[in-house]
Design an enzyme around this catalytic site. Structure first.
Site, PDB file in Angstrom:
ATOM      1  N   HIS A 197      92.415  35.000  16.783  1.00 34.85           N
ATOM      2  CA  HIS A 197      91.350  35.522  15.924  1.00 34.85           C
ATOM      3  C   HIS A 197      91.476  37.036  15.778  1.00 34.85           C
ATOM      4  CE1 HIS A 197      89.563  31.622  16.481  1.00 34.85           C
ATOM      5  NE2 HIS A 197      88.534  31.942  15.721  1.00 34.85           N
ATOM      6  N   SER A 198      92.109  37.642  16.772  1.00 38.73           N
ATOM      7  CA  SER A 198      92.205  39.100  16.807  1.00 38.73           C
ATOM      8  C   SER A 198      93.651  39.556  16.623  1.00 38.73           C
ATOM      9  CB  SER A 198      91.666  39.593  18.158  1.00 38.73           C
ATOM     10  OG  SER A 198      92.231  40.829  18.498  1.00 38.73           O
TER      11      SER A 198
END
Lengths: 129, 207
Positions: free
Chosen positions: A9-10
């Protein structure tokens, strides 16, 4: 050479794991990141994962590591979207940090995809204390 | 002039934007507090990227799905993206919708969500609103009800579905980490899916 895609997600997590794995497998050039969204926000984007898998593919298959929830769902969708292309991509059910590092080491010594997956999956049993 | 399907999607985008904080608050209770923000970002992109004058409903929905896929960010991206793309496949080449078309598209969307999310009815997801709504719509139109009457009944069922999600525990997604603590909260996905159906109904009544 087996390729590796790190889905998080990052973007920072994906890049950080790549840096860590690269330290252990310095000459290995098959690591690609699909972290975050195109605009830099937190999230996963199946289309970015498709592109990363294509970049990581050198003809011997691509193993994909994902972080949480939709990271896996987006990776599954990306692999479905690659249907019809001659790329053998598989999601590995293993911890993203340890799994990626072990996979990078295996891939760097020329192991086939089955062996890369087998070794990466073993990291599920790694104990820290 | 913008097409009817574009205007309908634009209305959905506006409702999602208006309910952004509401959806995010619901998701804060049992998830990662991003549903409203993610959906609003996705539908904002839909309004910008979908060609306004395209009248092929299938093509517009396919483009909507692809856009959501690459802009939403959370699980709703692949789920709603798949739903719109599957509906788009069923409606390829169509410039008008019959009740049968809508029913077929909704069924295809649901099947896509189930496959992508590996979920069934009763797991506190958007399926708990969509499946009863689709069943009711299909049954009502088979009985001879008008499109809007059938959709009105379907929206009522979707709202009952939202109420139902309050009574059950989540077994899918981030909410499943909470176990029994997820009981008592309504599902954000079921809520956004119901808002979508209600907006389509309102749009059809007004246009």
């Amino acid at each position: 050479m087996v390729g590796i895609v790190i889905v998080s997600h990052s973007a920072k997590i994906a890049e950080g794991i790549k840096d860590l794995a690269q330290q252990m497998a310095q000459d290995y050039t098959g690591l690609e990141c699909a972290g975050g969204m195109e605009d830099g926000s937190i999230g996963t984007d199946p289309l970015r994962i498709v592109e990363a898998i294509k970049r990581a593919d050198h003809g011997d298959g691509v193993v994909v590591f994902g972080d949480l929830g939709s990271g896996i769902m987006s990776a599954e969708m990306a692999i479905d979207m690659l249907e019809g292309e001659a790329i053998n991509a598989k999601i590995v059910d293993a911890p993203i940090v340890e799994g990626t590092i072990v996979a990078a080491v295996e891939a760097s010594i020329g192991s086939p995809m089955e062996r890369v997956i087998e070794e990466a999956v073993k990291t599920r049993e790694f104990h820290k204390v | 002039m913008s097409s009817r399907i574009y205007n309908c999607l634009s209305a959905i985008a506006d409702v999602i934007e208006e309910n952004k904080d509401f959806l995010t608050d619901l998701d804060r209770e049992i998830g990662d507090a991003d549903h409203g923000v993610n959906m609003a970002r996705g539908f904002h992109a839909v309004k910008e990227k979908v060609p306004q004058d395209e009248t092929d409903i299938g093509a517009v929905l396919k483009k909507t799905g692809m856009t959501l896929l690459s802009t939403v960010g959370g699980a709703s991206g692949p789920l709603y993206g798949t739903a719109y793309m599957e509906a788009g496949k069923v409606l390829a080449g169509k410039t008008e919708l019959t009740a049968e078309d809508f029913s077929a598209a909704l069924q295809a969307a649901i099947a896509g969500i189930q496959k992508r999310g590996k979920a069934e009815r009763g797991e506190k997801t958007m399926l708990d609103a969509l499946i009863p709504a689709c069943e009711t719509f299909t049954a009502k139109t088979a009985e001879g009800a008008s499109f809007t009457d059938a959709l009105e009944a379907a929206c009522a069922e979707a709202n009952k579905g939202i109420e139902f999600t309050k009574t059950i525990r989540a077994t899918k997604g981030r909410a499943s980490y909470l176990g029994d603590r997820s009981i008592g909260h309504q599902d954000p996905g079921a809520t956004s899916a119901t808002l979508t159906l209600e907006t389509i109904l309102k749009f059809l009544k007004e246009n």
